[in-house]
Every structure is written in structure tokens, then in C-alpha cells.
Design an enzyme around this catalytic site. Structure first.
Site, mmCIF file in Angstrom:
data_model
loop_
_atom_site.group_PDB
_atom_site.id
_atom_site.type_symbol
_atom_site.label_atom_id
_atom_site.label_comp_id
_atom_site.label_asym_id
_atom_site.label_seq_id
_atom_site.Cartn_x
_atom_site.Cartn_y
_atom_site.Cartn_z
ATOM 1 N N CYS A 2 0.827 -1.203 0.000
ATOM 2 C CA CYS A 2 0.000 0.000 0.000
ATOM 3 C C CYS A 2 0.863 1.256 0.000
ATOM 4 O O CYS A 2 2.028 1.227 0.349
ATOM 5 C CB CYS A 2 -0.932 0.079 1.196
ATOM 6 S SG CYS A 2 -1.784 -1.437 1.563
ATOM 7 N N ARG A 27 2.278 0.806 -5.698
ATOM 8 C CA ARG A 27 2.299 0.019 -4.464
ATOM 9 C C ARG A 27 1.014 -0.768 -4.253
ATOM 10 O O ARG A 27 0.888 -1.496 -3.270
ATOM 11 C CB ARG A 27 2.543 0.934 -3.268
ATOM 12 C CG ARG A 27 3.818 1.747 -3.391
ATOM 13 C CD ARG A 27 3.943 2.704 -2.243
ATOM 14 N NE ARG A 27 4.310 2.014 -1.037
ATOM 15 C CZ ARG A 27 5.550 1.808 -0.629
ATOM 16 N NH1 ARG A 27 6.541 2.259 -1.352
ATOM 17 N NH2 ARG A 27 5.803 1.176 0.484
ATOM 18 N N TRP A 74 -3.083 -2.415 -1.431
ATOM 19 C CA TRP A 74 -2.869 -3.759 -1.942
ATOM 20 C C TRP A 74 -3.322 -4.667 -0.808
ATOM 21 O O TRP A 74 -2.715 -4.708 0.260
ATOM 22 C CB TRP A 74 -1.397 -3.984 -2.277
ATOM 23 C CG TRP A 74 -1.140 -5.307 -2.934
ATOM 24 C CD1 TRP A 74 -1.381 -5.641 -4.233
ATOM 25 C CD2 TRP A 74 -0.590 -6.477 -2.322
ATOM 26 N NE1 TRP A 74 -1.022 -6.946 -4.467
ATOM 27 C CE2 TRP A 74 -0.533 -7.478 -3.318
ATOM 28 C CE3 TRP A 74 -0.143 -6.790 -1.040
ATOM 29 C CZ2 TRP A 74 -0.044 -8.770 -3.060
ATOM 30 C CZ3 TRP A 74 0.341 -8.060 -0.798
ATOM 31 C CH2 TRP A 74 0.387 -9.036 -1.800
ATOM 32 N N ASN A 98 0.346 1.062 6.011
ATOM 33 C CA ASN A 98 1.024 0.176 5.062
ATOM 34 C C ASN A 98 1.761 -0.863 5.891
ATOM 35 O O ASN A 98 2.522 -0.501 6.782
ATOM 36 C CB ASN A 98 2.005 1.011 4.224
ATOM 37 C CG ASN A 98 3.003 0.158 3.471
ATOM 38 O OD1 ASN A 98 2.690 -0.943 3.070
ATOM 39 N ND2 ASN A 98 4.207 0.687 3.296
ATOM 40 N N GLY A 99 1.524 -2.147 5.631
ATOM 41 C CA GLY A 99 2.204 -3.189 6.400
ATOM 42 C C GLY A 99 1.201 -4.165 6.977
ATOM 43 O O GLY A 99 0.061 -4.256 6.502
ATOM 44 N N GLU A 479 12.408 -16.096 -16.363
ATOM 45 C CA GLU A 479 11.912 -14.715 -16.387
ATOM 46 C C GLU A 479 10.860 -14.543 -17.494
ATOM 47 O O GLU A 479 9.855 -13.866 -17.310
ATOM 48 C CB GLU A 479 13.095 -13.755 -16.560
ATOM 49 C CG GLU A 479 12.761 -12.319 -16.910
ATOM 50 C CD GLU A 479 11.889 -11.590 -15.893
ATOM 51 O OE1 GLU A 479 11.648 -12.116 -14.792
ATOM 52 O OE2 GLU A 479 11.415 -10.483 -16.215
ATOM 53 N N LYS A 483 7.072 -13.264 -16.887
ATOM 54 C CA LYS A 483 6.485 -12.109 -17.591
ATOM 55 C C LYS A 483 5.131 -12.478 -18.182
ATOM 56 O O LYS A 483 4.161 -11.765 -18.031
ATOM 57 C CB LYS A 483 7.371 -11.650 -18.747
ATOM 58 C CG LYS A 483 8.518 -10.726 -18.535
ATOM 59 C CD LYS A 483 8.282 -9.346 -18.052
ATOM 60 C CE LYS A 483 8.012 -9.291 -16.585
ATOM 61 N NZ LYS A 483 9.078 -9.351 -15.665
ATOM 62 N N GLU A 486 2.442 -13.112 -15.486
ATOM 63 C CA GLU A 486 2.087 -11.875 -14.763
ATOM 64 C C GLU A 486 1.064 -11.033 -15.515
ATOM 65 O O GLU A 486 0.138 -10.502 -14.915
ATOM 66 C CB GLU A 486 3.333 -10.983 -14.585
ATOM 67 C CG GLU A 486 4.200 -11.302 -13.416
ATOM 68 C CD GLU A 486 5.365 -10.317 -13.302
ATOM 69 O OE1 GLU A 486 5.555 -9.763 -12.223
ATOM 70 O OE2 GLU A 486 6.089 -10.106 -14.305
ATOM 71 N N HIS A 502 12.604 -34.983 -17.375
ATOM 72 C CA HIS A 502 12.356 -35.458 -16.011
ATOM 73 C C HIS A 502 10.987 -35.034 -15.491
ATOM 74 O O HIS A 502 10.792 -34.890 -14.288
ATOM 75 C CB HIS A 502 13.465 -34.972 -15.075
ATOM 76 C CG HIS A 502 14.819 -35.461 -15.484
ATOM 77 N ND1 HIS A 502 15.172 -36.793 -15.450
ATOM 78 C CD2 HIS A 502 15.889 -34.807 -15.997
ATOM 79 C CE1 HIS A 502 16.410 -36.937 -15.894
ATOM 80 N NE2 HIS A 502 16.868 -35.737 -16.240
ATOM 81 N N LYS A 601 3.757 -3.241 -7.629
ATOM 82 C CA LYS A 601 5.124 -2.990 -8.074
ATOM 83 C C LYS A 601 6.117 -3.160 -6.929
ATOM 84 O O LYS A 601 7.218 -3.636 -7.119
ATOM 85 C CB LYS A 601 5.193 -1.562 -8.624
ATOM 86 C CG LYS A 601 6.519 -1.173 -9.203
ATOM 87 C CD LYS A 601 6.624 -1.662 -10.617
ATOM 88 C CE LYS A 601 7.989 -1.435 -11.207
ATOM 89 N NZ LYS A 601 8.381 -2.560 -12.073
#
Ligand code: G6P
Length: 606
Positions: A2, A27, A74, A98-99, A479, A483, A486, A502, A601
Site C-alpha cells: 500500500c 504500491r 494492496w 502500510n504493512g 523470467e 512475464k 504476470e 524429467h 510494483k
């Protein structure tokens, strides 16, 4: 997570609060809200979803008041509804947070027994009622907050205002970042200096455990023990301009296109271009004597670290321990005496990375961090901060920050190799030359962007996508898969190509696209064998390679032709097509590219 803001202004603050929140949407964007002191009482407006919903609400129901706080959320505790949106309030007090308050259940049970009625599912509401409770017992706002802070466990940044107190705001920091901005006859509070950039560049960062009593005339800061402390005022370099998308449809597209330029800037910071040699900052440790390196990070930054491990082990011959930050610390990894620990973070605020940094610092490691936000907590708590010069990255899915992180790690590998004598001066010059060619190669990949649109049409029909790579192409496969999932919400996994047989090979049929990251390097032939295993089972292969078509002995659904480059630099180049594939697939699917669902983010909770 947040974002929080606060303003003690000279006139109505609602518009400025929203302006500051816009800069903090990275955030979180599950809901937004603001609250102000209106003479003897508190008023608030909140809205589910993005900030624009709150702006709409404010048009029909404006909010007066010269003192106010704001929040973009968030969600951690409680669904992202208007009811759970911040600010939370009682008749006496309103709070943005925030937290995570870890002991909120105990606090809530206790306060409910005392007659407090809760109406949200959030942990934050316990803070509001706790302060209210102390005020109802006769404590002043400052005394009530001081008492409440002593009872809170967890990580938090708080902004607090009080009914009937137009010239008072209290801020507290424990584990989540908080900056105080000094104006002329006005004071500001923000999760970071960027939020406050339109109002002031005079910033005081609160330290861990600090809390601050703010008036328009100034601020008094106290440490955890309640002692009055001085914290320096610094000039922030945060840009006052809201970064815009330029000619691009999304920030992510703009940021992909910026890579040639920002990689050049970043390399120029670590390379003496004239001498063709790396000029690495002093880390306060003899690089020749480093016996082991520890790298830790989260998400995309972790994959950059993984490439760094391959480079450092190969070129500097130093063993590298790497782990995602949320694991390294809790498995109580033993740390070598006199070791160097490197943290990679775009935001410099990721809670797990920060906690692991502190674990390594307590374990006697020299701390270097590769960060994009120079004023961040991770930068400030490191012995040496190694900036990436990517500029503000707004798209939640990291692109240019990743390749800039790779640029710094490449230079670190060379600096270590030179110090340890595993790379000759001539070899260093050759490798530096290869790095300096990266921006030009990336420009040529981006110039052929149109080819990704057609492939994206096909990818958008898939339910699962596999990414394969060997050596440094393995982290790029990981990565690439991250991407895609996401921003397009298509399930994607990255695998080491040799690991295919495997397990993952069981997934392959004609509906599963397999994206193979395979530069024509020493491992190419081996990856081609794995590709044939895929082809034999009907998998649709999309090959990203500089190898000519006749070297690939199986049929391909698509071939993304890459410029020929020195194999050392391929991770920087091959990241770009994976970004473009993910971006164009998301565009085809019509998802929210820059702010994908459920993500944020900067993740300042564990
Ligand atoms: C979040 C972001 C990712 C990022 C990760 C680490 O999950 O969505 O894009 O890679 O955090 O962030 P950092 O700021 O530490 O690089």
C-alpha cells in the site's frame, strides 16, 4: 504493501492527496481513499478499485479540510471492497496503514470486550480502535499514539489524524518506509519522496522505530524508546513530473523501448569507455579475497541474480550462493566469514529482500545492493549501493530494471574476475566491448517488433506455455515465463532444457507452445536435442536464436531471429523478445498490462 500520504496544508488538500496517491499506485491499486479533518470531526471518501474511481466519487461528493491522509491499497487482510478500504476511522481518529499488524486478532478481541465495534476485516482497524480507546481514557492524541505503538507488533507505516486537531498529524515507521516532506508553512507525509515531489524536495526519512509529531510549523521525531532524535533533512532527486507514456499505449511498452538508452547509462556508470575497462565502485572489501558471494532478491530481480551467479562463477571463479529472499533468511543459511552479500531490487523496498539484507548484515557480511531507487531503504542500509540507471519503472512487470540489473551484475563479474586474476586485461576489454554493443543489438530486436504480434495471436490461445533454456538462458526462460503469466494470466513455466525429460515433457502436446531460448553458444547443440524431443511429441516450438535456419533440424512454429552476439551478453539480449512476447500476448488478451490483477510494483509485506 500500500501507499500512504498525508498533508498539513494551507487550503483544501483533497486534490493534492489524490495527486500524491497517483504516484503511489505502483504500491497497490485494490482501493483508494482519503480522510480530512473538517473542524471538529473527520470525513472520508473511499472507493473500490483504482484511484480513478475515488476521483469520480470526489467529483460528486467533494471533501473539504486542510489536513488529510490518503491511501492506495494492496489487500492483505480483507477483500478489496470499499468497506475494507483505508482510511479507517472512529469518531476520534483516522488512520492509513502500510504493512501488517501481526497481533491484530488479540488486540481486536480485547477491544471488542471493552465495547469497541469493528466494521471491517482489516488488521488496521485494530490500530484505530486502540488509539481511540486510549483517547477515551483521557490521553492526548500524542500520548494515545505513543501508548498504542508500544502494543503493536508487525511491520507498519502509519499516518494518523484526529478530530478537532487541524494542526496535527502523527506518523510512525516500523518496517515500512516513510518520508516526511517540509514545505513552507505546510508539511507532508509519504511512503516515498516521489509521492511528495510536486510539493517539496526537502525530505526527512524516518528510521526504523521512529515516530513523528507533525505540525504546519515543523516536526518532532522520537525513536522507539521515546527519545527526541534528529534525522537529517535531505534534498530529494525524485522527479516532480509524473512520468508519462510518451507515444506508447502502455508504460510497459515504453519501458521495453527505453532499454537501449537506460542500459547505456547504466553501463557508462560502471565502465571507463575510453579504456574499455570496468571501473567498479569500491565496495569496502578486497574483491581478490572474497571467498564466497551470497545473492538474494525476489521475483524478476532474483532471476537477474541467477544470471549473475552463472557469470560470477564462470568468469571470476567465486562460488555464489543464491536464494530467493523469503527463503534464505528463514532457512538460516550459514554465511562465510568476510563474505560479500549482494541484494538486487528495483524498488529497494521489498520486505523480504530487506529482511534478508539485515540477516546477512547481522551475520557479518559486507552488503552491496543493486537498486533502482537510490533513496530506498535497501540502498540506505547497504554498505555500498550500486545504482541501476533505469529511471522510474511504472509498469508492474519489470523490464528495463531487469536488463539494467543484468548490466551491473555483468560489470561486477568482470570486476571480480580482474581482481582475482581470472580474467586478463585483454579479455576484459573484449567483454566490455561486447557489453557496449548490447544497446545497439537491443535496438535492432525492437525494430522487428511487428513479428511478435503474429506470434502473440497464437500464444493468446494457449492454456499452458513452456519456456526452455540452458546455462544463462535458463534464468531467461524463468523470467520469460514469469512475464507471460504476470500480464496475460496464461499459465507458463520455465525449465532448464536438460530437465525437460524429467517431468515437464509429460505436458507436451500440439496445444502447448514451447518457447526455446537458445543462442548459438557452446550449449546450443544440447538444447537442439531437447527441442527435437518436443517436436517428436507434437509441441509447437517458438525458437529464439541467432542460429541460421539450417542448423535447426526440426520444424518450427516460429523463429525469432536474433542478432549474433558474444555469448556472455546473450541474457541481456534474449530477455527482450520474451518481454515483447508477453507484452503483445497481454495486449491481444486485453488484460490490464501496466497494472495486472493481484500484483503490485513494490511489495513491502512479507
Ligand atoms: C514484485 C514485482 C516484481 C518484482 C518483485 C521484486 O513482485 O511485481 O516485478 O520483480 O516485486 O521487486 P524489487 O523492487 O525488489 O525488484
Amino acid at each position: 504493501m500500500c501507499g500512504i500520504v498525508g498533508i498539513l496544508g494551507k487550503s483544501s488538500v483533497a486534490t493534492d492527496l489524490v495527486d500524491a496517491l497517483r504516484r503511489l499506485e505502483y504500491r497497490g491499486y485494490d482501493s483508494a481513499g482519503i480522510a480530512t479533518v473538517e473542524s471538529d470531526h473527520l470525513e472520508r471518501r473511499r472507493a473500490e478499485g483504482k484511484l480513478k474511481n475515488l476521483e469520480k466519487r470526489l467529483l460528486s461528493e467533494p471533501l473539504a479540510g486542510r489536513t488529510g491522509i490518503g491511501h492506495t491499497r494492496w489487500a492483505t487482510h480483507g477483500r478489496p471492497t470499499e468497506r475494507n478500504a483505508h482510511p479507517h476511522m472512529t469518531a476520534e481518529v483516522s488512520v492509513v496503514h502500510n504493512g501488517i499488524i501481526e497481533n491484530f486478532r488479540e488486540l481486536r478481541a480485547d477491544l471488542e470486550k471493552k465495547g469497541h465495534v469493528f466494521d471491517t476485516d482489516t488488521d488496521t482497524e485494530a490500530v484505530v480502535h486502540l488509539i481511540s480507546h486510549h483517547m477515551q481514557q483521557g490521553l492526548s492524541p500524542v500520548e494515545a499514539v505513543r501508548a498504542a505503538l508500544g502494543e503493536l507488533q508487525g511491520a507498519f507505516a502509519l499516518g494518523i489524524i484526529f478530530a478537532g486537531h487541524d494542526d496535527l498529524m502523527i506518523a510512525a515507521r516500523q518496517g515500512s518506509p516513510l518520508a516526511i516532506g517540509h514545505g513552507s508553512g505546510e508539511m507532508y507525509l509519504g511512503s516515498d519522496a516521489i509521492a511528495l515531489a510536486p510539493f517539496t524536495d526537502s525530505i526527512t526519512y524516518l528510521d526504523e522505530g521512529d515516530w513523528a509529531v507533525m505540525h504546519r510549523s515543523g516536526v518532532e521525531i522520537y525513536d522507539r524508546a521515546g527519545n527526541r532524535v534528529d534525522r537529517p533533512m535531505v534534498k530529494s532527486v525524485a522527479s516532480s513530473l509524473l512520468v508519462d507514456k510518451g507515444n506508447h499505449r502502455h508504460f510497459m511498452a515504453k519501458e521495453i523501448h527505453e532499454q537501449p538508452e537506460v542500459i547505456s547509462h547504466t553501463l557508462a556508470n560502471y565502465i571507463d569507455m575510453a579504456a574499455g575497462q570496468v571501473r567498479f565502485p569500491d565496495l569496502g572489501i578486497d574483491l581478490a579475497k572474497v571467498s564466497r558471494l551470497t545473492i538474494s532478491a525476489c521475483g524478476t530481480a532474483y532471476y537477474a541474480g541467477l544470471v549473475g551467479k552463472y557469470w560470477i562463477e564462470q568468469f571470476a571463479r567465486v562460488p555464489v550462493e543464491i536464494d530467493i529472499a523469503s527463503e534464505l533468511r528463514y532457512r538460516e543459511a550459514p554465511l562465510p566469514e568476510g563474505g560479500l552479500a549482494v541484494f538486487v531490487s528495483q524498488s529497494g523496498e521489498t520486505a523480504d529482500t530487506l529482511a534478508t539484507l539485515r540477516y546477512c548484515k547481522a551475520g557479518g557480511q559486507r552488503i552491496a545492493s543493486i537498486v533502482n531507487v537510490r533513496t530506498s531503504t535497501i540502498a540506505r542500509e547497504s554498505h555500498a549501493a550500486l545504482p541501476t540507471l533505469a529511471g522510474p519503472e511504472i509498469g508492474v512487470a519489470s523490464t528495463k530494471a531487469f536488463t539494467c540489473q543484468l548490466s551491473v551484475l555483468a560489470c561486477l563479474a568482470l570486476a571480480l574476475g580482474r581482481a582475482r586474476g581470472t580474467i586478463s586485461e585483454a579479455k576484459e576489454q573484449e567483454m566490455v566491448k561486447a557489453l557496449m554493443e548490447v544497446p545497439r543489438h537491443i535496438s535492432s530486436i525492437i525494430r522487428n517488433e511487428q513479428q511478435f504480434v503474429a506470434i502473440a495471436q497464437e500464444l493468446s490461445k494457449a492454456r499452458d506455455v513452456l519456456y526452455l533454456g540452458r546455462g544463462t538462458s535458463y534464468p531467461i526462460a524463468l523470467e520469460g515465463a514469469l512475464k507471460l503469466k504476470e500480464i496475460s494470466y496464461i499459465h507458463a513455466e520455465g525449465y532448464a532444457a536438460g530437465e525437460l525429460k524429467h517431468g515437464p515433457i509429460a505436458l507436451i502436446d500440439e496445444n502447448v507452445p514451447v518457447i526455446v531460448v537458445a543462442p548459438e553458444d557452446a550449449l546450443f547443440e544440447k538444447t537442439v536435442s531437447n527441442m527435437q524431443e518436443v517436436a517428436a511429441r507434437g509441441g509447437k516450438i517458438i525458437l529464439i536464436s541467432d542460429a541460421p535456419a539450417d542448423k535447426v533440424s526440426c520444424s518450427l512454429a516460429a523463429h525469432i531471429e536474433m542478432p549474433t552476439s558474444v555469448s556472455f551478453t546473450t541474457p541481456l539480449l534474449y530477455a527482450v523478445p520474451t518481454q515483447l512476447l508477453a507484452y503483445h500476448t497481454a495486449v491481444v488478451m486485453g488484460t490490464d498490462v501496466d497494472q495486472p490483477r493481484n500484483l503490485a510494483k513494490s511489495v513491502t509485506v512479507e
